[in-house]
Design a protein around this motif. Structure first.
Motif, PDB file in Angstrom:
ATOM      1  N   PRO A   1       0.660  -2.361 -19.427  1.00 40.07           N
ATOM      2  CA  PRO A   1      -0.348  -1.329 -19.703  1.00 40.07           C
ATOM      3  C   PRO A   1      -1.309  -1.111 -18.530  1.00 40.07           C
ATOM      4  O   PRO A   1      -1.648   0.037 -18.211  1.00 40.07           O
ATOM      5  N   ARG A   2      -1.758  -2.183 -17.885  1.00 39.96           N
ATOM      6  CA  ARG A   2      -2.642  -2.017 -16.724  1.00 39.96           C
ATOM      7  C   ARG A   2      -1.912  -1.341 -15.576  1.00 39.96           C
ATOM      8  O   ARG A   2      -2.496  -0.524 -14.832  1.00 39.96           O
ATOM      9  N   ALA A   3      -0.640  -1.663 -15.405  1.00 45.08           N
ATOM     10  CA  ALA A   3       0.137  -1.023 -14.351  1.00 45.08           C
ATOM     11  C   ALA A   3       0.249   0.477 -14.604  1.00 45.08           C
ATOM     12  O   ALA A   3       0.102   1.293 -13.675  1.00 45.08           O
ATOM     13  N   LEU A   4       0.485   0.871 -15.836  1.00 46.06           N
ATOM     14  CA  LEU A   4       0.562   2.297 -16.168  1.00 46.06           C
ATOM     15  C   LEU A   4      -0.765   2.991 -15.916  1.00 46.06           C
ATOM     16  O   LEU A   4      -0.798   4.120 -15.392  1.00 46.06           O
ATOM     17  N   ALA A   5      -1.855   2.338 -16.277  1.00 48.50           N
ATOM     18  CA  ALA A   5      -3.172   2.935 -16.041  1.00 48.50           C
ATOM     19  C   ALA A   5      -3.397   3.154 -14.548  1.00 48.50           C
ATOM     20  O   ALA A   5      -3.939   4.199 -14.136  1.00 48.50           O
ATOM     21  N   ARG A   6      -2.973   2.210 -13.736  1.00 46.59           N
ATOM     22  CA  ARG A   6      -3.132   2.374 -12.285  1.00 46.59           C
ATOM     23  C   ARG A   6      -2.300   3.549 -11.777  1.00 46.59           C
ATOM     24  O   ARG A   6      -2.763   4.348 -10.965  1.00 46.59           O
ATOM     25  N   LEU A   7      -1.061   3.659 -12.230  1.00 47.12           N
ATOM     26  CA  LEU A   7      -0.204   4.753 -11.774  1.00 47.12           C
ATOM     27  C   LEU A   7      -0.770   6.109 -12.170  1.00 47.12           C
ATOM     28  O   LEU A   7      -0.745   7.064 -11.380  1.00 47.12           O
ATOM     29  N   ARG A   8      -1.294   6.194 -13.378  1.00 44.40           N
ATOM     30  CA  ARG A   8      -1.881   7.474 -13.818  1.00 44.40           C
ATOM     31  C   ARG A   8      -3.111   7.826 -12.981  1.00 44.40           C
ATOM     32  O   ARG A   8      -3.348   9.004 -12.683  1.00 44.40           O
ATOM     33  N   GLU A   9      -3.867   6.815 -12.601  1.00 42.19           N
ATOM     34  CA  GLU A   9      -5.076   7.075 -11.817  1.00 42.19           C
ATOM     35  C   GLU A   9      -4.735   7.463 -10.379  1.00 42.19           C
ATOM     36  O   GLU A   9      -5.342   8.382  -9.814  1.00 42.19           O
ATOM     37  N   GLU A  10      -3.762   6.774  -9.780  1.00 40.99           N
ATOM     38  CA  GLU A  10      -3.492   6.968  -8.359  1.00 40.99           C
ATOM     39  C   GLU A  10      -2.430   8.027  -8.076  1.00 40.99           C
ATOM     40  O   GLU A  10      -2.270   8.445  -6.921  1.00 40.99           O
ATOM     41  N   LEU A  11      -1.726   8.470  -9.108  1.00 38.38           N
ATOM     42  CA  LEU A  11      -0.696   9.496  -8.937  1.00 38.38           C
ATOM     43  C   LEU A  11      -0.935  10.635  -9.928  1.00 38.38           C
ATOM     44  O   LEU A  11      -0.087  10.932 -10.781  1.00 38.38           O
ATOM     45  N   PRO A  12      -2.074  11.301  -9.846  1.00 38.11           N
ATOM     46  CA  PRO A  12      -2.373  12.348 -10.834  1.00 38.11           C
ATOM     47  C   PRO A  12      -1.445  13.550 -10.749  1.00 38.11           C
ATOM     48  O   PRO A  12      -1.356  14.334 -11.707  1.00 38.11           O
ATOM     49  N   HIS A  13      -0.755  13.718  -9.626  1.00 34.35           N
ATOM     50  CA  HIS A  13       0.157  14.858  -9.453  1.00 34.35           C
ATOM     51  C   HIS A  13       1.533  14.592 -10.045  1.00 34.35           C
ATOM     52  O   HIS A  13       2.399  15.483 -10.030  1.00 34.35           O
ATOM     53  N   VAL A  14       1.757  13.396 -10.580  1.00 32.82           N
ATOM     54  CA  VAL A  14       3.062  13.000 -11.095  1.00 32.82           C
ATOM     55  C   VAL A  14       3.016  12.962 -12.620  1.00 32.82           C
ATOM     56  O   VAL A  14       2.068  12.445 -13.209  1.00 32.82           O
ATOM     57  N   ARG A  15       4.068  13.511 -13.254  1.00 34.43           N
ATOM     58  CA  ARG A  15       4.183  13.447 -14.718  1.00 34.43           C
ATOM     59  C   ARG A  15       4.916  12.168 -15.098  1.00 34.43           C
ATOM     60  O   ARG A  15       6.041  11.946 -14.673  1.00 34.43           O
ATOM     61  N   ILE A  16       4.298  11.321 -15.898  1.00 34.86           N
ATOM     62  CA  ILE A  16       4.924  10.075 -16.324  1.00 34.86           C
ATOM     63  C   ILE A  16       5.568  10.283 -17.689  1.00 34.86           C
ATOM     64  O   ILE A  16       4.930  10.757 -18.629  1.00 34.86           O
ATOM     65  N   GLY A  17       6.838   9.949 -17.795  1.00 32.59           N
ATOM     66  CA  GLY A  17       7.564  10.112 -19.051  1.00 32.59           C
ATOM     67  C   GLY A  17       8.801   9.240 -19.053  1.00 32.59           C
ATOM     68  O   GLY A  17       8.860   8.203 -18.382  1.00 32.59           O
ATOM     69  N   ALA A  18       9.812   9.677 -19.813  1.00 31.39           N
ATOM     70  CA  ALA A  18      11.044   8.901 -19.904  1.00 31.39           C
ATOM     71  C   ALA A  18      12.297   9.753 -19.798  1.00 31.39           C
ATOM     72  O   ALA A  18      13.381   9.211 -19.607  1.00 31.39           O
ATOM     73  N   PHE A  19      12.167  11.076 -19.911  1.00 36.18           N
ATOM     74  CA  PHE A  19      13.339  11.934 -20.028  1.00 36.18           C
ATOM     75  C   PHE A  19      13.339  13.055 -18.995  1.00 36.18           C
ATOM     76  O   PHE A  19      12.292  13.611 -18.669  1.00 36.18           O
TER      77      PHE A  19
END
Length: 412
Positions: free
Chosen positions: A383-401
């Protein structure tokens, strides 16, 4: 308090009185991040002695007859902790699967250490009832007697549970187009980077279809309502190593239909072929990796004839060609969530176009043996890793599909 769950040698799942433990990739920790067990998840025994906690929190082994239990989650979920068990170093690797920690809540209901990352009804298991898939496959075989590609997809749909193959017989959503491309990876026995959570092939596709056969199936699929034509699925090798054949198939598809999105999944082994495929009509690309650190990548993927700089080159060329781009990271708690791994992933994605997708799915692995492939590290938690990615990569859409282009939100 969450209670430990284990299995007996007969495979029965048992709720114990001990507090539940999980494994974070470095040590045993209290079970956390509880999500009610999804209805289409499976709980399976793990052939290793289970750990639980004393009332004090100290880990304790439950005995040789009490095996660990793990959840196998449907696509779109992401596990956050691994099951707690004692590895048996004198025995062969566990079957590589996406094992997630499981426990019981105060009411006795099963919960899993996971989060729901993404949802797409076209990937739900309930959309692929076994009896209906078999019925559709039988009808497709009768309608296409002697069609070798249809026979290959029939096997993939019935025997391996491949959703992309099954969709070919429903005329909907994503259709897999196997080319029997050569392999570019020889991973250790403890990991399977090719698995996608929706297909369980026991051997690679061996039939080499012609461009006309591929285009004929693609035309029918799009005419019936399909939206996505995909090269490089789970039973496939590396389509960039069959660039000429794949180029011919893509070009032929575009002479018979302008509909749908032509997509390719790759490990990035052969960047030189990508421009030819884009010129032929390739529109969407997914690059699959376990790690953005060269040493980790090469230890786990076992690349044949290429190295991690080739993966970087494929990403750069895809960006230059303005393909719809996804990077699929296969997540193993204890590896994915190390600070140095996150540093490398952030650096890799820092300059990708806005709207690029970062897709996260569970890595199929024997967790302990897979982690032993790389030097020890200190994870911070998924969960902390995901929070970091969302903060530092705001131009990227995080998903699964992967979505067809028509479903990708417009970014001005």
């Amino acid at each position: 308090m969450y209670r430990a769950v284990h299995a007996d040698r007969g495979g029965r799942i048992i709720v114990a009185d001990h507090p539940a433990l999980a494994y974070d990739g470095a040590r045993h920790v209290p079970f956390a991040y509880a999500l009610p067990l999804p209805s289409d998840a499976a709980v399976v025994p793990v052939a290793r002695e289970a750990f639980a906690a004393e009332r004090s929190g100290k880990p304790r082994r439950l005995g040789a007859g009490r095996l660990a239990a793990a959840a196998l989650l449907p696509a779109g979920h992401l596990r956050t902790q691994l099951p707690a068990y004692a590895d048996a170093t004198d025995r062969a690797e566990l079957e590589p699967r996406p094992y997630a920690a499981v426990a019981a809540n105060d009411a006795g209901g099963l919960v899993v250490a996971a989060l729901l990352l993404d949802r797409d009804p076209t990937h739900d298991a309930e959309a692929f009832p076994r009896a209906e898939v078999a019925k559709r496959v039988d009808a497709g075989l009768r309608a296409h007697p002697g069609d070798r590609l249809v026979r290959q997809l029939a096997r993939c749909a019935r025997e391996y549970g491949c959703h992309g193959a099954a969709n070919a017989f429903f005329g909907r959503w994503e259709c897999a187009l196997p080319m029997a491309a050569p392999q570019a990876e020889r991973p250790p026995a403890s990991v399977r980077p090719r698995r996608d959570g929706e297909a369980e092939p026991t051997e690679p596709a061996a039939f080499h279809p012609s461009a006309e056969e591929v285009a004929g199936l693609a035309r029918e699929h799009i005419a019936a309502g399909g939206t996505l034509l995909s090269f490089g699925r789970a039973c496939e090798g590396e389509p960039l190593l069959a660039a000429r054949e794949t180029e011919e198939a893509i070009a032929r598809i575009r002479t018979v239909t302008g509909g749908g999105t032509i997509h390719l999944e790759t490990n990035g082994a052969a960047p030189g072929g990508l421009r030819r495929l884009a010129s032929a009509g390739l529109e969407s690309l997914t690059i699959r990796l376990v790690s953005a650190r060269a040493a980790t990548y090469e230890a786990i993927h076992g690349p044949i004839g290429y190295r991690f700089p080739d993966v970087r080159a494929t990403l750069r060329i895809a960006t230059e060609l303005r393909l719809s781009l996804s990077v699929l990271v296969l997540v193993l708690p204890g590896l994915f969530d190390r600070p140095d791994e996150l540093d490398a992933l952030v650096a890799l994605l820092a300059d990708v176009p806005e709207g690029t997708a970062l897709l996260l799915r569970d890595l199929h692995a024997d967790p302990h043996r897979a982690l032993d492939l790389v030097p020890a590290g200190e994870p911070i938690g998924v969960p902390r890793a995901l929070a970091r990615l969302r903060e530092e990569l705001p131009h990227v859409r995080i998903g699964a599909f992967v979505r067809p282009l028509a479903k990708v939100p417009h970014v001005p």
